[in-house]
Design an enzyme around this catalytic site. Structure first.
Site, PDB file in Angstrom:
ATOM      1  N   SER A  57       0.825  -1.213   0.000  1.00  0.00           N
ATOM      2  CA  SER A  57       0.000   0.000   0.000  1.00  0.00           C
ATOM      3  C   SER A  57       0.855   1.257   0.000  1.00  0.00           C
ATOM      4  O   SER A  57       1.941   1.282   0.575  1.00  0.00           O
ATOM      5  CB  SER A  57      -0.907   0.028   1.228  1.00  0.00           C
ATOM      6  OG  SER A  57      -1.655   1.236   1.239  1.00  0.00           O
ATOM      7  N   LYS A  92      -4.541  -6.835   3.567  1.00  0.00           N
ATOM      8  CA  LYS A  92      -4.615  -5.727   2.589  1.00  0.00           C
ATOM      9  C   LYS A  92      -6.062  -5.449   2.188  1.00  0.00           C
ATOM     10  O   LYS A  92      -6.468  -4.296   2.013  1.00  0.00           O
ATOM     11  CB  LYS A  92      -3.753  -6.036   1.358  1.00  0.00           C
ATOM     12  CG  LYS A  92      -3.801  -4.943   0.276  1.00  0.00           C
ATOM     13  CD  LYS A  92      -3.321  -3.607   0.814  1.00  0.00           C
ATOM     14  CE  LYS A  92      -3.140  -2.482  -0.166  1.00  0.00           C
ATOM     15  NZ  LYS A  92      -3.937  -2.288  -1.305  1.00  0.00           N
ATOM     16  N   ASN A 118      -8.051  -1.926   2.688  1.00  0.00           N
ATOM     17  CA  ASN A 118      -8.788  -1.186   1.664  1.00  0.00           C
ATOM     18  C   ASN A 118     -10.229  -0.922   2.092  1.00  0.00           C
ATOM     19  O   ASN A 118     -10.785   0.126   1.773  1.00  0.00           O
ATOM     20  CB  ASN A 118      -8.753  -1.959   0.339  1.00  0.00           C
ATOM     21  CG  ASN A 118      -7.434  -1.776  -0.382  1.00  0.00           C
ATOM     22  OD1 ASN A 118      -6.414  -1.515   0.244  1.00  0.00           O
ATOM     23  ND2 ASN A 118      -7.436  -1.926  -1.683  1.00  0.00           N
ATOM     24  N   GLU A 152     -10.014   1.958   4.199  1.00  0.00           N
ATOM     25  CA  GLU A 152      -9.746   3.098   3.281  1.00  0.00           C
ATOM     26  C   GLU A 152     -11.069   3.617   2.688  1.00  0.00           C
ATOM     27  O   GLU A 152     -11.332   4.831   2.686  1.00  0.00           O
ATOM     28  CB  GLU A 152      -8.795   2.602   2.190  1.00  0.00           C
ATOM     29  CG  GLU A 152      -8.513   3.537   1.037  1.00  0.00           C
ATOM     30  CD  GLU A 152      -7.638   2.836  -0.032  1.00  0.00           C
ATOM     31  OE1 GLU A 152      -6.569   2.301   0.302  1.00  0.00           O
ATOM     32  OE2 GLU A 152      -8.049   2.818  -1.203  1.00  0.00           O
TER      33      GLU A 152
HETATM   34  C1  6PG Z   1      -3.278   1.277  -1.614  1.00  0.00           C
HETATM   35  C2  6PG Z   1      -4.588   1.392  -2.337  1.00  0.00           C
HETATM   36  C3  6PG Z   1      -4.509   0.747  -3.664  1.00  0.00           C
HETATM   37  C4  6PG Z   1      -5.596   1.170  -4.626  1.00  0.00           C
HETATM   38  C5  6PG Z   1      -6.987   0.965  -4.123  1.00  0.00           C
HETATM   39  C6  6PG Z   1      -7.987   1.705  -4.967  1.00  0.00           C
HETATM   40  O1  6PG Z   1      -3.314   0.742  -0.519  1.00  0.00           O
HETATM   41  O2  6PG Z   1      -2.266   1.732  -2.131  1.00  0.00           O
HETATM   42  O3  6PG Z   1      -5.592   0.776  -1.581  1.00  0.00           O
HETATM   43  O4  6PG Z   1      -4.424  -0.630  -3.466  1.00  0.00           O
HETATM   44  O5  6PG Z   1      -5.413   2.507  -4.907  1.00  0.00           O
HETATM   45  O6  6PG Z   1      -7.249  -0.388  -4.175  1.00  0.00           O
HETATM   46  O7  6PG Z   1      -9.173   1.037  -4.847  1.00  0.00           O
HETATM   47  P1  6PG Z   1     -10.485   1.453  -5.581  1.00  0.00           P
HETATM   48  O8  6PG Z   1     -10.134   1.694  -7.031  1.00  0.00           O
HETATM   49  O9  6PG Z   1     -11.388   0.288  -5.394  1.00  0.00           O
HETATM   50  O10 6PG Z   1     -10.944   2.716  -4.908  1.00  0.00           O
END
Ligand code: 6PG
Length: 470
Positions: A131, A185, A189, A192
């Site tokens: 990430s 992970k 997300n 996130e």
């Molecule tokens: C990270 C992000 C990366 C990605 C997301 C975007 O940790 O660096 O999570 O893995 O940018 O998965 O996810 P979406 O396109 O589903 O918003």
């Protein structure tokens, strides 16, 4: 450089693969990368820091021929079939004990299947979450490895070197067996998604409720990022509000269509939480709101049928209310995600060390935040804690912001501003801390129409009653 002496190989030289490989090279590893698109191999070499050993090749065989044994390599390709395609191409080229890492956002059940398949053939396979986006990959991501412990020991020097550091502590550690790395992970997300949804609701409260300009919003988020909500997502939100559009000169954020994309990891988090089961309503709501956002045409039609009244919120203290609501909702997002990890770890037998997960998330990743430090201390003291809300230190952080959170949500609802993420966080909290819920009534109804039985509060056993009035 002898023919077979590269330390590490990368399959897939998109921006993430390239940046991670360049990061490795900057830390003294000789690296070699493969991409079917030969221009990417060239781009890799020309982006290398002078003096580092970086090579781009056009075939997988060329890469494998030049890696030191046992070979260590990572693929960073889109999740799904491309990962299986790379594995199929690799199999005839691999030797026993070679280590293949999938560093993408693969579904953890795919990773479990691949792990077994590769182990049967004598190869090591690891699912590793990475990430931090493009910049993180280049300068220090948060890395979430899981799977084969022996294989981890062999790749650890590389992963530790390239990872983000917090007080000198690397943001990487072994996070459990099987597909644990990709599970962690996935939940990262999900959290996130949740925090991003909450931030967007706070944006709406201040913009629609109090008419805040983008410059004012920039100042608000900048200030929040200097205090108890210091985090990557709050920091970049402040930046977003001052970015101008090259085409029109307007604020760029105002020129962006309000349809949020999603690649699926948030949805997977919710799906798995339902299966376990464990409640993660803020993450569920965030996934749902992205779907509602995609219904742009229907929303426009509906907005004509149900015209909005004034969305104005009169409260001189609104910024503080919204701050506290975001602080509360963010804590609850982590609470739910961590509770999911705790249960998944035992249900799916992944042995996920929760204190290491939050330690690894303190730097480099998208959900890095000052909140991770107290969470780390709590899990270090009690590694099997089922829910962070049960810890007195967390209770002392949550308690002071509850009243303002209630007010912020009330005001948003009264003004017709959608705040379902914040409301989901608060309702989860209110339900979780209720010694008694009205679910006794649900049990009575189930027994009434389906003889599903119930338990009593005054004696053990399973009971059924004839409910219809005689
Ligand atoms: C990270 C992000 C990366 C990605 C997301 C975007 O940790 O660096 O999570 O893995 O940018 O998965 O996810 P979406 O396109 O589903 O918003």
């Amino acid at each position: 450089m002898t023919k077979t002496s590269y330390h590490f190989g990368m399959i897939g030289l998109g921006v993430m693969g390239r940046n991670l490989l360049l990061n490795m090279a900057d830390h003294g590893f000789s690296v070699i990368g493969f991409d079917k698109d030969t221009t990417k191999g060239q781009a890799l070499e020309s982006a290398a820091t002078p003096g580092t050993v970086v090579k781009g090749v056009a075939t997988l065989k060329e890469m494998l021929d030049q890696l030191e044994r046992p070979r260590r390599m990572m693929m960073l390709v889109p999740a799904g079939q491309p990962v299986d395609d790379v594995i199929a191409e690799l199999i005839p080229l691999l030797d026993k004990d070679d280590i293949v890492i999938d560093g993408g956002n693969s579904h953890y059940t795919d990773t479990e299947r691949r792990l077994k398949y590769m182990a049967e053939k004598g190869f090591h396979f690891m699912g590793v979450g990475v990430s931090g986006g493009e910049q993180g990959a280049r300068t220090g991501p948060s890395i979430m490895p899981g799977g084969d412990k022996d294989a981890y020991e062999k790749v650890a020097p590389v992963l530790v070197a390239v990872s983000a550091k917090v007080n000198g502590d690397p943001c990487v550690d072994y996070l459990g067996t099987g597909a644990a790395g990709h599970y962690v992970k996935m939940v990262h997300n999900g959290i996130e998604y949740a925090i991003m949804q909450l931030i967007s609701e706070c944006y709406a409260l201040l913009k629609l409720g109090a008419g805040y300009s983008n410059d004012q919003l920039h100042e608000v988020f900048k200030t929040w990022n200097e205090g108890d909500m210091k985090s990557f997502l709050v920091e970049i939100t402040a930046d977003v509000f001052i970015k101008k559009d090259d085409l029109t000169g307007n604020s760029l954020v105002d020129m962006i269509l309000d349809k949020a994309g999603a690649k699926g990891t948030g949805k997977w988090t919710s799906q798995d939480a339902l299966d376990l089961p464990t409640p993660i309503p803020v993450i569920d709501t965030a996934v749902t709101l992205r779907t509602i956002s995609s219904l742009k045409d229907e929303r426009i039609e509906a907005s004509k049928l149900y015209p909005a009244g004034s969305t104005h919120i009169s409260d001189n203290n609104l910024v503080q209310l919204v701050h506290d609501a975001l602080h509360f909702g963010t804590m609850i997002s982590y609470v739910q995600g961590m509770a999911q990890l705790q249960l998944a770890s035992s249900e799916w037998k992944m042995e996920i060390p929760l204190e290491k997960v939050v330690r690894v998330w303190r730097g480099g990743c998208i959900i890095r935040s000052v909140l991770l430090e107290p969470f780390y201390q709590v899990y270090t003291a009690n590694p099997t804690l089922s829910n962070l809300l049960l810890d007195s230190r967390i209770a002392s952080m949550v308690a002071p912001v509850i009243a303002n959170t209630r007010l912020a949500i009330q005001k948003g609802i009264a003004a017709g501003i959608p705040v379902s993420g914040l409301a989901a966080a608060l309702s989860y909290f209110d339900a979780y801390k209720s010694a008694n819920l009205p679910t006794n009534l649900i049990q009575a109804q189930r027994d009434y129409f389906g003889a599903h039985t119930y338990q009593r509060i005054d004696r053990p056993g399973i009971f059924h009653s004839e409910w219809q009035p005689q």
